[in-house]
Design a protein around this motif. Structure first.
Motif, PDB file in Angstrom:
ATOM      1  N   LEU A 106     113.737 -32.722 115.220  1.00 49.48           N
ATOM      2  CA  LEU A 106     114.840 -33.597 114.830  1.00 49.48           C
ATOM      3  C   LEU A 106     115.225 -33.399 113.367  1.00 49.48           C
ATOM      4  N   GLY A 107     114.417 -32.621 112.653  1.00 45.93           N
ATOM      5  CA  GLY A 107     114.672 -32.395 111.233  1.00 45.93           C
ATOM      6  C   GLY A 107     114.334 -33.596 110.373  1.00 45.93           C
ATOM      7  N   LEU A 108     113.365 -34.408 110.812  1.00 46.12           N
ATOM      8  CA  LEU A 108     113.016 -35.635 110.105  1.00 46.12           C
ATOM      9  C   LEU A 108     111.549 -35.645 109.688  1.00 46.12           C
ATOM     10  N   CYS A 147     112.710 -40.897 122.299  1.00 40.39           N
ATOM     11  CA  CYS A 147     111.764 -40.294 123.246  1.00 40.39           C
ATOM     12  C   CYS A 147     110.420 -40.012 122.584  1.00 40.39           C
ATOM     13  N   VAL A 148     110.361 -40.024 121.265  1.00 36.34           N
ATOM     14  CA  VAL A 148     109.126 -39.683 120.552  1.00 36.34           C
ATOM     15  C   VAL A 148     107.967 -40.612 120.918  1.00 36.34           C
ATOM     16  N   ARG A 193      99.798 -35.599 112.490  1.00 40.83           N
ATOM     17  CA  ARG A 193      99.716 -34.249 113.069  1.00 40.83           C
ATOM     18  C   ARG A 193     100.391 -34.202 114.440  1.00 40.83           C
ATOM     19  N   ILE A 194     100.311 -35.290 115.188  1.00 43.45           N
ATOM     20  CA  ILE A 194     100.976 -35.356 116.493  1.00 43.45           C
ATOM     21  C   ILE A 194     102.492 -35.518 116.305  1.00 43.45           C
ATOM     22  N   TYR A 195     102.876 -36.391 115.375  1.00 47.96           N
ATOM     23  CA  TYR A 195     104.295 -36.657 115.132  1.00 47.96           C
ATOM     24  C   TYR A 195     105.037 -35.438 114.592  1.00 47.96           C
ATOM     25  N   LYS A 196     104.389 -34.659 113.719  1.00 50.43           N
ATOM     26  CA  LYS A 196     105.079 -33.597 112.989  1.00 50.43           C
ATOM     27  C   LYS A 196     105.896 -32.667 113.880  1.00 50.43           C
ATOM     28  N   PRO A 197     105.322 -32.045 114.906  1.00 48.76           N
ATOM     29  CA  PRO A 197     106.157 -31.150 115.716  1.00 48.76           C
ATOM     30  C   PRO A 197     107.261 -31.891 116.481  1.00 48.76           C
ATOM     31  N   LEU A 198     106.993 -33.149 116.841  1.00 51.15           N
ATOM     32  CA  LEU A 198     108.013 -33.932 117.543  1.00 51.15           C
ATOM     33  C   LEU A 198     109.191 -34.235 116.619  1.00 51.15           C
TER      34      LEU A 198
END
Length: 152
Positions: free
Chosen positions: A42-44, A119-120, A33-38
């Motif tokens: 990037l479209g990944l 940077c993620v 859930r934290i990674y998703k918007p980050l």
């Protein structure tokens, strides 16, 4: 059968509170859930992100080498790599020596995406509110547990 204070009856265990496997699973979901918007910017997807970073570290890996690092079978990794190729981030090439071997290389766009993706982790550390030292300790402990679970 006698119960000791250190071993509650099996029916007293709450899988949502007492099972390490559920804690690891639900923590993974929280991370996603934290990674998703980050990663959306990037479209990944998360697995695509890991593949891009793995290739940025060592470009030109075979599909099987990358799969071993990501703990993915080829039936999962191949469609992921095809989507990255369609997005212009990687190229897949069959080896001239052995046509069964496919090497994956980052394109210029893939290298730029990998650079931006670096940077993620910093943003993720900030989101957890946990110190870098504690994160390193947790990571070490989880990797040791993974090694034990995989047979040593």
């Amino acid at each position: 059968m006698d119960q000791t204070p250190s071993s509650p009856p099996e029916d007293a265990l709450d899988p949502f509170e007492d099972f390490l496997c559920f804690s690891v699973y639900s923590t993974g979901l929280a991370f996603n859930r934290i990674y998703k918007p980050l990663l959306d910017r990037l479209g990944l997807t998360y697995l695509q992100y890991l593949a891009i970073l793995g290739l940025a570290r060592k470009d030109g890996q075979t599909v099987s080498e990358l799969g071993e690092k990501l703990f993915l079978e080829s039936n999962t990794l191949t469609p992921l790599l095809k989507r990255l190729e369609a997005a212009g981030l990687v190229e897949r090439r069959r080896s001239t020596e052995d046509e069964r071997v496919v090497r994956i290389t980052l394109t210029d766009k893939g290298r730029a995406t990998a650079a931006e993706a670096r940077c993620v982790p910093a943003e993720l550390v900030e989101a957890t509110g946990v110190s870098i030292g504690r994160i390193a300790d947790l990571n070490r402990e989880l990797k040791a547990l993974r090694t034990q679970l995989r047979g040593g």
